[in-house]
Design an enzyme around this catalytic site. Sequence first.
Site, PDB file in Angstrom:
ATOM      1  N   ARG A   1       0.855  -1.177   0.000  1.00  0.00           N
ATOM      2  CA  ARG A   1       0.000   0.000   0.000  1.00  0.00           C
ATOM      3  C   ARG A   1       0.899   1.238   0.000  1.00  0.00           C
ATOM      4  O   ARG A   1       1.444   1.630   1.034  1.00  0.00           O
ATOM      5  CB  ARG A   1      -0.883  -0.021   1.251  1.00  0.00           C
ATOM      6  CG  ARG A   1      -1.983   1.020   1.270  1.00  0.00           C
ATOM      7  CD  ARG A   1      -2.592   1.102   2.653  1.00  0.00           C
ATOM      8  NE  ARG A   1      -1.676   1.809   3.564  1.00  0.00           N
ATOM      9  CZ  ARG A   1      -1.518   1.507   4.842  1.00  0.00           C
ATOM     10  NH1 ARG A   1      -2.170   0.496   5.378  1.00  0.00           N
ATOM     11  NH2 ARG A   1      -0.690   2.213   5.598  1.00  0.00           N
TER      12      ARG A   1
ATOM     13  N   HIS B   1      -3.504   4.288   4.638  1.00  0.00           N
ATOM     14  CA  HIS B   1      -4.630   3.357   4.714  1.00  0.00           C
ATOM     15  C   HIS B   1      -5.898   4.037   4.203  1.00  0.00           C
ATOM     16  O   HIS B   1      -6.616   3.493   3.371  1.00  0.00           O
ATOM     17  CB  HIS B   1      -4.822   2.893   6.154  1.00  0.00           C
ATOM     18  CG  HIS B   1      -6.028   2.051   6.363  1.00  0.00           C
ATOM     19  ND1 HIS B   1      -6.130   0.761   5.890  1.00  0.00           N
ATOM     20  CD2 HIS B   1      -7.203   2.315   6.986  1.00  0.00           C
ATOM     21  CE1 HIS B   1      -7.307   0.261   6.211  1.00  0.00           C
ATOM     22  NE2 HIS B   1      -7.975   1.186   6.868  1.00  0.00           N
TER      23      HIS B   1
ATOM     24  N   TYR C   1       4.483   5.016  11.321  1.00  0.00           N
ATOM     25  CA  TYR C   1       4.724   3.600  11.589  1.00  0.00           C
ATOM     26  C   TYR C   1       5.531   2.871  10.513  1.00  0.00           C
ATOM     27  O   TYR C   1       5.755   1.672  10.631  1.00  0.00           O
ATOM     28  CB  TYR C   1       3.403   2.862  11.830  1.00  0.00           C
ATOM     29  CG  TYR C   1       2.385   2.992  10.705  1.00  0.00           C
ATOM     30  CD1 TYR C   1       2.440   2.180   9.580  1.00  0.00           C
ATOM     31  CD2 TYR C   1       1.350   3.909  10.798  1.00  0.00           C
ATOM     32  CE1 TYR C   1       1.518   2.287   8.565  1.00  0.00           C
ATOM     33  CE2 TYR C   1       0.404   4.024   9.781  1.00  0.00           C
ATOM     34  CZ  TYR C   1       0.484   3.216   8.669  1.00  0.00           C
ATOM     35  OH  TYR C   1      -0.447   3.334   7.669  1.00  0.00           O
TER      36      TYR C   1
END
Length: 401
Positions: free
Chosen positions: A295, A299, A308
């Site tokens: 990805r 998100h 992160y």
Amino acid sequence: MVNGERGPRATKSGGTTRTAAKKPAAPRKKATTDRSVANGTDPAFVQLLTPEGDRVEHPDYSVDFTDQEYRDLYRDLVIVRRLDTEGTTLQRQGQLGIWASLNGQEAAQIGSGRALAQQDMVFPTYREHGVLWCRDIDPIMPFGLFRGVDLGGWDSRKYKFNMYTIVIGAQTLHATGYAMGVKLDGKMGTDDGEAVIAYFGDGAISQGDVNEAFVYAAAYDAPVVFFCQNNQYAISVPVHKQAKAPLFERASGFGFPGVRVDGNDVLATYAVTKDALDRARHGEGPGLIEAYTYRMAAHTTTDDPTRYRDRSEEDAWRLKDPLSRMKAFLEKQGLADEDYFAELTAEADRYALDLRERVLSMPEPDPSSIFDHVYPNGSPLIDEQRAEFLAYHASFEGSGH
């Protein structure tokens, strides 16, 4: 849409304008758990096109497209990414409440979407904009959902594409139940049989719904393909923290085959998905595909991936970009030149501009319309709630609020 088009048209045979891979004369093979193709430090997976755009052979899977069909696959990838980018831009400009990007996952969606037959049924999450494009659905449809104008406006029966599902993993149970119905109706066992595909992410595979769907699909030999887009993160949680073994291996525990495919390789994804769907429609039961991808975007537009994951990780995956490798393949094979790429970019921009204009012109719904379709024949309780809602809003009239 541009020139009144909504994407490639379906053919009478149930495929798209793109032909399916040619079947060999030998008996159809059984799917196996495959680890035979490795790529450097990447995990073993089925691959037909390297990140550098070179074709490689695989002992079990292959495709045989015409030159135009290869170009059409690349066209799909480019237009879908451009429309997705426009979705993110519109959200940043306050025109959408949220947007779930597919950036980086185009090959997984286009490859699997083009492998579907017209009679197959799709159960998506909220990110399958590429598969939606392959089903000839107007790309404007999910924008009404993310703008808060409607709940998604397409006809699921007409397009064989269920509504977007926000609840993580719930669609796998819906897909399995639908597939059980296909079997009970006897709509399988031939080349014209029906198959079902359920899309979900690596985070969803930890959900109870998904594992329960696996149980029922296996027990009833339901003609369903579970398609997991392993984009490496369940929002901020990396896949290695929720799974100690490759995700596709879980299938064997439920009694059906699993396979891992290079999800950034549109050719391999097509071949693997078509094989699994053919098995399902011929009554050979369910299957699990793990499309190993990444990805590239957040998100959703409410997420901040810099908190992160490292930039170096993103840079490494950018070298495996699905569009870049397909473009390199076309160039190396002499199937496209700079004029073709420039024209395609301009075409994608026209689609995006048309989409933007239609999103901005969407009418604002009457707030009380949320009560209109709760029950088909109305309800005294709903009528009471509507009256209370209208009275509350009327209390602000003339107050400047």
